[in-house]
Design a protein around this motif. Structure first.
Motif, mmCIF file in Angstrom:
data_model
loop_
_atom_site.group_PDB
_atom_site.id
_atom_site.type_symbol
_atom_site.label_atom_id
_atom_site.label_comp_id
_atom_site.label_asym_id
_atom_site.label_seq_id
_atom_site.Cartn_x
_atom_site.Cartn_y
_atom_site.Cartn_z
ATOM 1 N N VAL A 31 46.552 49.694 31.494
ATOM 2 C CA VAL A 31 46.603 49.737 30.026
ATOM 3 C C VAL A 31 47.103 48.441 29.362
ATOM 4 O O VAL A 31 47.173 48.376 28.131
ATOM 5 C CB VAL A 31 47.474 50.929 29.541
ATOM 6 N N TRP A 37 52.058 40.184 30.035
ATOM 7 C CA TRP A 37 51.633 38.942 29.384
ATOM 8 C C TRP A 37 52.861 38.089 29.096
ATOM 9 O O TRP A 37 53.993 38.555 29.161
ATOM 10 C CB TRP A 37 50.886 39.257 28.084
ATOM 11 N N GLY A 38 52.600 36.822 28.788
ATOM 12 C CA GLY A 38 53.641 35.946 28.232
ATOM 13 C C GLY A 38 54.736 35.561 29.209
ATOM 14 O O GLY A 38 54.597 35.673 30.426
ATOM 15 N N HIS A 39 55.849 35.114 28.637
ATOM 16 C CA HIS A 39 56.904 34.506 29.445
ATOM 17 C C HIS A 39 57.664 35.520 30.285
ATOM 18 O O HIS A 39 58.364 35.147 31.213
ATOM 19 C CB HIS A 39 57.871 33.709 28.559
ATOM 20 N N LEU A 40 57.507 36.813 29.992
ATOM 21 C CA LEU A 40 58.204 37.834 30.788
ATOM 22 C C LEU A 40 57.328 38.389 31.914
ATOM 23 O O LEU A 40 57.714 39.345 32.584
ATOM 24 C CB LEU A 40 58.694 38.964 29.882
ATOM 25 N N ASN A 131 59.911 35.658 14.709
ATOM 26 C CA ASN A 131 59.687 34.924 15.956
ATOM 27 C C ASN A 131 60.124 33.471 15.838
ATOM 28 O O ASN A 131 60.026 32.885 14.752
ATOM 29 C CB ASN A 131 58.189 34.874 16.285
ATOM 30 N N ALA A 162 53.805 29.845 20.659
ATOM 31 C CA ALA A 162 52.671 30.362 21.410
ATOM 32 C C ALA A 162 51.544 30.823 20.492
ATOM 33 O O ALA A 162 50.986 31.887 20.672
ATOM 34 C CB ALA A 162 53.141 31.498 22.325
ATOM 35 N N PHE A 302 58.537 42.854 8.469
ATOM 36 C CA PHE A 302 59.887 43.184 8.927
ATOM 37 C C PHE A 302 60.871 42.025 8.739
ATOM 38 O O PHE A 302 61.992 42.077 9.242
ATOM 39 C CB PHE A 302 59.846 43.595 10.403
ATOM 40 N N MET B 109 57.502 50.430 27.564
ATOM 41 C CA MET B 109 56.326 49.621 27.192
ATOM 42 C C MET B 109 55.055 50.214 27.786
ATOM 43 O O MET B 109 54.009 50.271 27.132
ATOM 44 C CB MET B 109 56.487 48.177 27.665
ATOM 45 N N ALA B 113 51.905 51.843 25.733
ATOM 46 C CA ALA B 113 50.526 51.371 25.938
ATOM 47 C C ALA B 113 49.628 52.545 26.334
ATOM 48 O O ALA B 113 48.503 52.672 25.840
ATOM 49 C CB ALA B 113 50.496 50.268 26.998
ATOM 50 N N ALA B 126 46.401 47.638 25.514
ATOM 51 C CA ALA B 126 47.235 47.250 24.370
ATOM 52 C C ALA B 126 48.132 46.077 24.748
ATOM 53 O O ALA B 126 48.511 45.918 25.915
ATOM 54 C CB ALA B 126 48.095 48.424 23.911
ATOM 55 N N LEU B 127 48.441 45.256 23.754
ATOM 56 C CA LEU B 127 49.428 44.173 23.864
ATOM 57 C C LEU B 127 50.364 44.311 22.670
ATOM 58 O O LEU B 127 49.919 44.719 21.598
ATOM 59 C CB LEU B 127 48.753 42.796 23.757
ATOM 60 N N PHE B 128 51.620 43.929 22.824
ATOM 61 C CA PHE B 128 52.582 44.124 21.732
ATOM 62 C C PHE B 128 53.148 42.810 21.212
ATOM 63 O O PHE B 128 53.353 41.860 21.971
ATOM 64 C CB PHE B 128 53.711 45.038 22.195
ATOM 65 N N LYS B 130 55.362 41.257 17.242
ATOM 66 C CA LYS B 130 56.338 41.638 16.214
ATOM 67 C C LYS B 130 55.739 41.745 14.814
ATOM 68 O O LYS B 130 56.045 42.669 14.076
ATOM 69 C CB LYS B 130 57.501 40.634 16.183
ATOM 70 N N ASP B 134 51.000 38.245 13.877
ATOM 71 C CA ASP B 134 50.886 38.008 15.328
ATOM 72 C C ASP B 134 49.667 38.756 15.870
ATOM 73 O O ASP B 134 48.939 38.245 16.731
ATOM 74 C CB ASP B 134 52.113 38.539 16.085
ATOM 75 N N SER B 271 50.388 47.135 12.957
ATOM 76 C CA SER B 271 51.800 46.777 12.841
ATOM 77 C C SER B 271 52.427 47.748 11.852
ATOM 78 O O SER B 271 52.333 48.954 12.061
ATOM 79 C CB SER B 271 51.983 45.312 12.407
ATOM 80 N N LEU B 280 57.472 45.975 15.096
ATOM 81 C CA LEU B 280 56.538 46.011 16.225
ATOM 82 C C LEU B 280 55.128 45.799 15.698
ATOM 83 O O LEU B 280 54.815 46.170 14.569
ATOM 84 C CB LEU B 280 56.621 47.366 16.945
ATOM 85 N N THR B 299 53.158 34.993 23.273
ATOM 86 C CA THR B 299 54.429 35.620 23.599
ATOM 87 C C THR B 299 55.448 35.363 22.490
ATOM 88 O O THR B 299 55.220 34.554 21.596
ATOM 89 C CB THR B 299 54.946 35.093 24.961
ATOM 90 N N TRP B 303 59.250 40.234 21.759
ATOM 91 C CA TRP B 303 58.065 41.090 21.792
ATOM 92 C C TRP B 303 58.209 42.268 22.747
ATOM 93 O O TRP B 303 57.509 43.265 22.593
ATOM 94 C CB TRP B 303 56.817 40.265 22.140
ATOM 95 N N CYS B 304 59.099 42.150 23.731
ATOM 96 C CA CYS B 304 59.289 43.273 24.660
ATOM 97 C C CYS B 304 60.564 44.059 24.376
ATOM 98 O O CYS B 304 60.943 44.917 25.183
ATOM 99 C CB CYS B 304 59.292 42.770 26.102
ATOM 100 N N MET B 309 59.835 50.048 20.732
ATOM 101 C CA MET B 309 58.739 50.698 21.464
ATOM 102 C C MET B 309 59.029 52.190 21.632
ATOM 103 O O MET B 309 58.133 53.026 21.492
ATOM 104 C CB MET B 309 58.529 50.027 22.819
#
Lengths: 424, 424
Positions: A31, A37-40, A131, A162, A302, B109, B113, B126-128, B130, B134, B271, B280, B299, B303-304, B309
């Motif tokens: 899913v 994705w991304g830095h995590l 961000n 990013a 937000f 997360m 998703a 899905a991607l998340f 803020k 974004d 959003s 989110l 990223t 975001w996480c 979430m």
């Protein structure tokens, strides 16, 4: 990219030692594109690293399989005073009980802007976002609005966010997204001069990181000559000097990172640690750019959410009142000294660079990163979360015993490197 | 722009009736450019409107001077189930007690998703993020990555965010930021065909709002012919159809707003209301764009963040389980019918457009917006927060007595308009 068979082998190993993480990764693969994705994304880390986390406290993290780590990443920066800092969380909760996301800001927005204007040396005003990329993008847009010019000078290899104009990846990016960027080399005054020449009277801003913290290479403090040169070049062109303080902000100096070199920018971008992990970003600026900033249309659903602002206010006041930076420096020095001793004892060449409270640890003769991964994987198994290629972060929650525990884990890392040495 | 003397007069009037708000504005003017920025800037509202809010509960707001309002803006969309919804806030708090911003996502997360993939009709993943911006920016970048093409078709006057490629303002924007945008008119099939022609084989995506909700004009649902035409054009070019569902998402249909017309996009941006006010955003996509999405580098530091979430998961489940959309429609219809009756009784020409749960209220013969401001100002004084030019939002917390109270306030608005009528 790993081959399919080694992917399968890694997945099997993961499933046996970290079954909950493995099961979540499998569900995520269905899913979420690429599973994360991304830095995590744990795919960028040695294979033993967890992707999912269950909980956090102070400078400790627990993954979903119950393994505990001394945290040396602090969520890649945001955690400045430690996870679940009582004073910050109480401030968040008090504001949340009143109102969070409303039809306008709460009074705390004004208090926080006043706090930053009082605290950040160059700041006459502040604007808030979510961000770090919102903040750097807003700085660039304010600079263009305030100068009527277009060119932005940036250091080659620097990370400023990013989105297409600045992402380290060119996937989905068009050449027009970067049409007005001109590159120089960090700490290279001549290259700055050449870039200013190239801007040919169309210079809007020079954008610099607080210090050089590019992925996978030794960190560098800005030289005084460099900091003064970019300041002078911006001033001479009536352009903006922008310090991207998203990563370093509030870990080097409460007044903005370039207070350490005595040079003041026109605009700064902050985020990450500003509210101890609650989502917030800020642009601060001087009066030269106040009118331009007032003409911009930048906003987000937000951006005026009140509780993170209440959290930021307490984070900043605590940072100053408790001299948290001095504490982080002491803990960082303890870590750096301990790692240097371990490296010397094991005869393994280690390079530590940048501010001690934002440690970068790289190994000599490690072009493919194998040594870094071996070290980090062994240290992780022994209970410390290091990063092999990115700078790390300490917090005010780290105590000598946590650093010593990280050093014990590091000793396991050096042992693994020694075992892997040719001729061992 | 108002003249300085009328600014001073307005400030005096404000100070006498709303001293706390006036004092905060004065402090804000010193430390925030222009005193406030973006869509929450009260300078865009009639002069009696408060800038700062003290608290919120359900569908009620209190400003810093203690005045209570029935809230018809719901924080410009985010508040879907009402301020301080117990179930959502409890879910946020439970996750926050475990961990918020960590070195990787929490299991929630994956659950979220999975929830969106099960709920959103076109979604395979899905991607998340803020911000709504974004999400729209990520959609555009995924479309370019997945097609290798550059042109994005957008409707003239549509709002898709507040960064240089899409901001409604050109301040600080360069022409290159919009080099690959081609414009068409919403609900005008011929203009879509012409725009596709103009893209000349370089079409990456067609980006459309869920319905036409441009500032200051009557709202329009997408016609079936239009929705089918943009779908067919995107399919024929193997480009992405992107629905920007940031504003409308989860108020028209839990499966995505275009389920109401039976047309499915490739990518959607959500959003605002996704987590009932917690910050989110999400991009959902189909398998055609899964690989492209996995290659992107997008990223953000927060975001996480896990608690929003957890809040989103409960918001979405509650939306479906409690049939909240049907309730909002019933409340919206009550408001629309009541306003129509009041308008008829007072003989004042009123236009109400768009989905009843996202009301847009505009007056006939009101090119300068004076009638709208007069109406809204009087209604505000009588205890209801209407907006003169932007669509409004209802929530699941609105009850018949709240709508009736808003209608009583609206009656005061119509009286003010009647008093102001020439010849009165």
């Amino acid at each position: 990219m790993k081959s399919t068979s080694s992917n399968i082998a890694a997945a099997r190993a993961e499933a046996s030692t970290a079954p909950v993480d493995a099961a979540l990764r499998e569900r995520a693969r269905r899913v979420v594109p690429g599973g994360m994705w991304g830095h995590l994304n744990a795919a960028a880390l040695p294979s033993g690293y967890p992707q999912f986390f269950a909980r956090s406290e102070g400078c400790h993290l627990w993954d979903v399989d119950g393994r505990e780590y001394v945290d040396l990443m602090c969520s890649w920066g945001p955690i400045l005073l430690g996870h679940h800092h009582r004073g910050v969380d109480d401030a968040y909760a008090r504001q949340a009980a009143l109102g969070a996301c409303m039809n306008g800001p709460a009074p705390v927005m004004v208090e926080l802007a006043e706090q930053l204007v009082g605290q950040i040396a160059h700041a006459d005003w502040a604007l808030f976002q979510k961000n770090g990329t919102d903040a750097t993008t807003t700085c660039v847009t304010v600079a263009r609005a305030g100068t009527g010019r277009r060119k932005i000078l940036v250091a080659r290899g620097a990370y400023h966010g990013a989105v297409p104009w600045c992402s380290p990846s060119l996937v989905g990016v068009t050449s027009e997204d970067r049409a007005h960027l001109i590159y120089f080399d960090y700490n290279d005054v001549e290259s700055v001069k050449a870039a200013v020449q190239q801007a040919e009277g169309d210079l809007a801003a020079i954008l610099v990181s607080a210090f050089r913290h590019d992925l996978g290479r030794d960190q560098e403090a800005p030289t005084l000559a460099f900091a003064q040169a970019v300041r002078a070049a911006a001033t001479a062109a009536d352009a903006a000097l922008i310090v991207d303080d998203v990563r370093a902000g509030f870990r080097l100096h409460p007044g903005g990172s370039w207070e350490t070199v005595g040079v003041r920018p026109d605009l700064s971008a902050f985020s990450k640690s500003i509210a101890n992990g609650y989502p917030l970003a800020a642009v601060t600026g001087n009066d030269r750019f106040r009118e331009a900033a007032s003409k911009l249309y930048v906003t987000g659903s937000f951006w005026c959410e009140a509780p993170p602002m209440a959290a930021a206010l307490v984070t900043q006041r605590t940072l100053v009142a408790e001299q948290a930076i001095a504490h982080m420096v002491a803990m960082g020095q303890r870590l750096r000294d301990g790692l240097a001793t371990l490296a010397r004892q094991s005869g393994i060449g280690l390079r530590q660079s940048g501010p001690v409270q934002m440690p970068m640890v790289l190994f000599d003769d490690d072009a493919d990163g194998h040594k870094g991964r071996t070290f980090c994987n062994a240290a992780l198994s022994a209970g410390a979360y290091f990063h092999p290629r990115h700078n790390m972060f300490l917090s005010a929650a780290h105590q000598p015993e946590d650093i010593d525990r990280a050093l014990s884990a590091a000793a396991a890392g050096f042992e693994a490197l020694a075992r892997a040495r040719p001729g061992h």
